[in-house]
Design an enzyme around this catalytic site. Structure first.
Site, PDB file in Angstrom:
ATOM      1  N   ASN A   1     -10.166  -0.020   0.987  1.00  0.00           N
ATOM      2  CA  ASN A   1      -8.712   0.052   0.836  1.00  0.00           C
ATOM      3  C   ASN A   1      -8.310  -0.534  -0.534  1.00  0.00           C
ATOM      4  O   ASN A   1      -8.372  -1.746  -0.721  1.00  0.00           O
ATOM      5  CB  ASN A   1      -8.065  -0.733   1.987  1.00  0.00           C
ATOM      6  CG  ASN A   1      -6.549  -0.716   1.943  1.00  0.00           C
ATOM      7  OD1 ASN A   1      -5.949  -0.308   0.949  1.00  0.00           O
ATOM      8  ND2 ASN A   1      -5.928  -1.168   3.012  1.00  0.00           N
TER       9      ASN A   1
ATOM     10  N   CYS B   1       0.812  -1.229   0.000  1.00  0.00           N
ATOM     11  CA  CYS B   1       0.000   0.000   0.000  1.00  0.00           C
ATOM     12  C   CYS B   1       0.844   1.277   0.000  1.00  0.00           C
ATOM     13  O   CYS B   1       0.335   2.365  -0.247  1.00  0.00           O
ATOM     14  CB  CYS B   1      -0.934  -0.001   1.200  1.00  0.00           C
ATOM     15  SG  CYS B   1      -1.997  -1.443   1.248  1.00  0.00           S
TER      16      CYS B   1
ATOM     17  N   HIS C   1      -3.406   7.279   3.431  1.00  0.00           N
ATOM     18  CA  HIS C   1      -3.843   5.964   2.956  1.00  0.00           C
ATOM     19  C   HIS C   1      -5.211   5.642   3.550  1.00  0.00           C
ATOM     20  O   HIS C   1      -5.424   5.768   4.762  1.00  0.00           O
ATOM     21  CB  HIS C   1      -2.802   4.914   3.370  1.00  0.00           C
ATOM     22  CG  HIS C   1      -3.156   3.522   2.969  1.00  0.00           C
ATOM     23  ND1 HIS C   1      -3.731   3.228   1.754  1.00  0.00           N
ATOM     24  CD2 HIS C   1      -3.037   2.338   3.621  1.00  0.00           C
ATOM     25  CE1 HIS C   1      -3.947   1.928   1.672  1.00  0.00           C
ATOM     26  NE2 HIS C   1      -3.536   1.363   2.796  1.00  0.00           N
TER      27      HIS C   1
HETATM   28  N1  COA Z   1     -18.201  -8.138  11.124  1.00  0.00           N
HETATM   29  C1  COA Z   1     -18.593  -8.469  12.372  1.00  0.00           C
HETATM   30  N2  COA Z   1     -17.707  -8.789  13.335  1.00  0.00           N
HETATM   31  C2  COA Z   1     -16.418  -8.796  13.021  1.00  0.00           C
HETATM   32  C3  COA Z   1     -15.939  -8.476  11.719  1.00  0.00           C
HETATM   33  C4  COA Z   1     -16.909  -8.141  10.770  1.00  0.00           C
HETATM   34  N3  COA Z   1     -16.572  -7.803   9.477  1.00  0.00           N
HETATM   35  N4  COA Z   1     -14.591  -8.565  11.708  1.00  0.00           N
HETATM   36  C5  COA Z   1     -14.215  -8.924  12.942  1.00  0.00           C
HETATM   37  N5  COA Z   1     -15.318  -9.075  13.728  1.00  0.00           N
HETATM   38  C6  COA Z   1     -15.385  -9.477  15.133  1.00  0.00           C
HETATM   39  C7  COA Z   1     -14.218 -10.328  15.567  1.00  0.00           C
HETATM   40  O1  COA Z   1     -14.444 -11.673  15.243  1.00  0.00           O
HETATM   41  C8  COA Z   1     -14.210 -10.082  17.048  1.00  0.00           C
HETATM   42  O2  COA Z   1     -15.205 -10.878  17.633  1.00  0.00           O
HETATM   43  P1  COA Z   1     -14.938 -11.575  19.071  1.00  0.00           P
HETATM   44  O3  COA Z   1     -14.753 -10.437  20.030  1.00  0.00           O
HETATM   45  O4  COA Z   1     -16.186 -12.356  19.292  1.00  0.00           O
HETATM   46  O5  COA Z   1     -13.713 -12.401  18.913  1.00  0.00           O
HETATM   47  C9  COA Z   1     -14.683  -8.626  17.186  1.00  0.00           C
HETATM   48  O6  COA Z   1     -15.311  -8.306  15.936  1.00  0.00           O
HETATM   49  C10 COA Z   1     -13.562  -7.647  17.426  1.00  0.00           C
HETATM   50  O7  COA Z   1     -12.512  -7.950  16.548  1.00  0.00           O
HETATM   51  P2  COA Z   1     -11.201  -7.082  16.500  1.00  0.00           P
HETATM   52  O8  COA Z   1     -10.212  -7.721  15.598  1.00  0.00           O
HETATM   53  O9  COA Z   1     -10.786  -6.746  17.901  1.00  0.00           O
HETATM   54  O10 COA Z   1     -11.798  -5.757  15.839  1.00  0.00           O
HETATM   55  P3  COA Z   1     -11.056  -4.418  15.568  1.00  0.00           P
HETATM   56  O11 COA Z   1     -11.775  -3.321  16.233  1.00  0.00           O
HETATM   57  O12 COA Z   1      -9.564  -4.529  15.788  1.00  0.00           O
HETATM   58  O13 COA Z   1     -11.286  -4.233  13.996  1.00  0.00           O
HETATM   59  C11 COA Z   1     -10.154  -4.470  11.917  1.00  0.00           C
HETATM   60  C12 COA Z   1     -10.764  -5.195  13.107  1.00  0.00           C
HETATM   61  C13 COA Z   1      -9.586  -5.505  10.970  1.00  0.00           C
HETATM   62  C14 COA Z   1     -11.236  -3.653  11.233  1.00  0.00           C
HETATM   63  C15 COA Z   1      -9.021  -3.515  12.426  1.00  0.00           C
HETATM   64  O14 COA Z   1      -8.167  -4.223  13.296  1.00  0.00           O
HETATM   65  C16 COA Z   1      -8.221  -2.924  11.309  1.00  0.00           C
HETATM   66  O15 COA Z   1      -8.726  -2.182  10.487  1.00  0.00           O
HETATM   67  N6  COA Z   1      -6.868  -3.197  11.263  1.00  0.00           N
HETATM   68  C17 COA Z   1      -6.032  -2.691  10.222  1.00  0.00           C
HETATM   69  C18 COA Z   1      -6.157  -3.551   8.986  1.00  0.00           C
HETATM   70  C19 COA Z   1      -5.575  -2.894   7.754  1.00  0.00           C
HETATM   71  O16 COA Z   1      -5.599  -1.708   7.610  1.00  0.00           O
HETATM   72  N7  COA Z   1      -5.064  -3.710   6.822  1.00  0.00           N
HETATM   73  C20 COA Z   1      -4.521  -3.260   5.584  1.00  0.00           C
HETATM   74  C21 COA Z   1      -3.210  -2.607   5.793  1.00  0.00           C
HETATM   75  S1  COA Z   1      -2.606  -1.868   4.334  1.00  0.00           S
END
Ligand code: COA
Length: 318
Positions: free
Chosen positions: A272, A108, A242
């Protein structure tokens, strides 16, 4: 260098959160509140090459530059339908260019790296114009059974034409070599001599690790690039960041203590699109006349690797 034209292109199909909720245990409410994404475009009948060419033509038209005036093509891409040749070779032929070309894969962060490479080429070669195309198809990589990653990404292409000038004020690039948080292995062709088993598969992502790395490295990069440019956060007119997660953008905004009006976003429409997010957003700002001659823009990105980068650029064709 200076940017004299921008372009972008999107697949026709818009996939809403509700459409994903039809086959995965997720909801529009969860995705919007945790990411800021409402829909994303995904490639169906068109190809990534088609989008790359459309974005490139839009940028050349916007710049008022003809094909034979492009002296180098740089393409930023992670995956496309070919392992070889590079995507740049494919779109080079479709465009009818005659200049040399190559691909970079800095995930990215690719547009930040491409701008720095273009600046160096303009300094060391007798080039007039360089075409940069960021074309990405993460829809081909993600695990469509994993709700924590597939909802984040979309396909798309953004492009710019750069030429000789003095608008690139500072650059900060880094590679952290942290593979674990975000990776994908390609399927290996079997050979008679290799006995070890290597399996390919979809993208693997630890969202929370990526989130933390994204915030810490981006705020560091922004601090460094501002110092390099001899500027304070107040002197930046737009932070073009980004578009990975609205909460990451918000944390960076709080770090620099600047108003939301300086942080344009389009993540709600496209998600993204990897290295294409920043040139796509730049194109939107350019075509809606939000950018004025002399505006100072700070761009910052992060991606698999872990690669990160930030650039301070003065906007303007003069
Ligand atoms: N819909 C519903 N629930 C979801 C979900 C979705 N699309 N994705 C994850 N969950 C759930 C998880 O399973 C978890 O459930 P649990 O508590 O029962 O285990 C809960 O939501 C919380 O998950 P968590 O991973 O703590 O959520 P988060 O607030 O960290 O958000 C992301 C997850 C992926 C959105 C976030 O971590 C993120 O954006 N990270 C950066 C990723 C990124 O930018 N990648 C590309 C880089 S270039």
């Amino acid at each position: 260098m200076k940017i004299i034209g921008t372009g972008s292109a999107h697949p026709a199909l818009s996939v809403t959160n509700d459409m994903i909720a039809q086959f995965l245990d997720t909801s529009d409410e969860w995705i919007v509140s945790r990411t800021g994404i409402k829909e994303r475009r995904l490639i169906t009948d068109e190809t990534l090459e088609d989008l790359a060419v459309e974005a490139a033509k839009n940028a050349m038209e916007n710049a008022g530059v003809k094909l034979d005036e492009i002296d180098f093509l740089i393409v930023s891409n992670v995956v496309n339908e070919y392992d070889t040749p590079s995507l740049s070779c494919v779109i080079h032929g479709m465009l009818g260019l005659e200049c040399p070309s190559f691909d970079i894969n800095c995930a990215c962060t690719g547009f930040m790296y491409a701008l720095d490479i273009a600046e160096s080429f303009l300094k060391t070669h007798d080039y007039r114009n360089i075409l940069i195309v960021c074309a990405e198809e993460p829809g081909r990589m993600v695990d469509w059974k994993d709700r924590s990653q597939c909802v984040l990404f979309g396909d798309g292409a953004g492009a710019v034409v750069v030429t000789q000038g003095d608008n690139l004020k500072a650059v900060q690039l880094r590679t952290h070599s942290k593979v674990d948080p975000l990776w994908q292995k390609r399927l290996m062709q079997p050979t008679p001599f290799v006995t070890k088993e290597e399996k390919g598969g979809p993208l693997v992502m630890n969202g929370q690790d990526v989130f933390k790395l994204a915030v810490s490295s981006s705020t560091d990069d922004i601090d460094i690039v501002l110092r390099r440019a001899g500027m304070t956060p107040d002197q930046i007119d737009y932070y073009v960041l980004h578009q990975a997660n609205i909460r990451i953008i918000e944390m960076i905004r709080r770090f620099v203590r600047q108003p939301q009006s300086k942080f344009p976003v389009n993540i709600e429409k496209y998600g993204n699109t990897s290295s294409a997010t920043i040139p796509i957003l730049l194109d939107e700002l350019n075509r809606s006349n939000r950018l004025k001659e002399g505006d100072m823009i700070l761009m910052s990105a992060f991606g698999a690797g872990f690669t990160t980068g930030a650039v301070v650029l003065r906007w303007g064709k003069n």
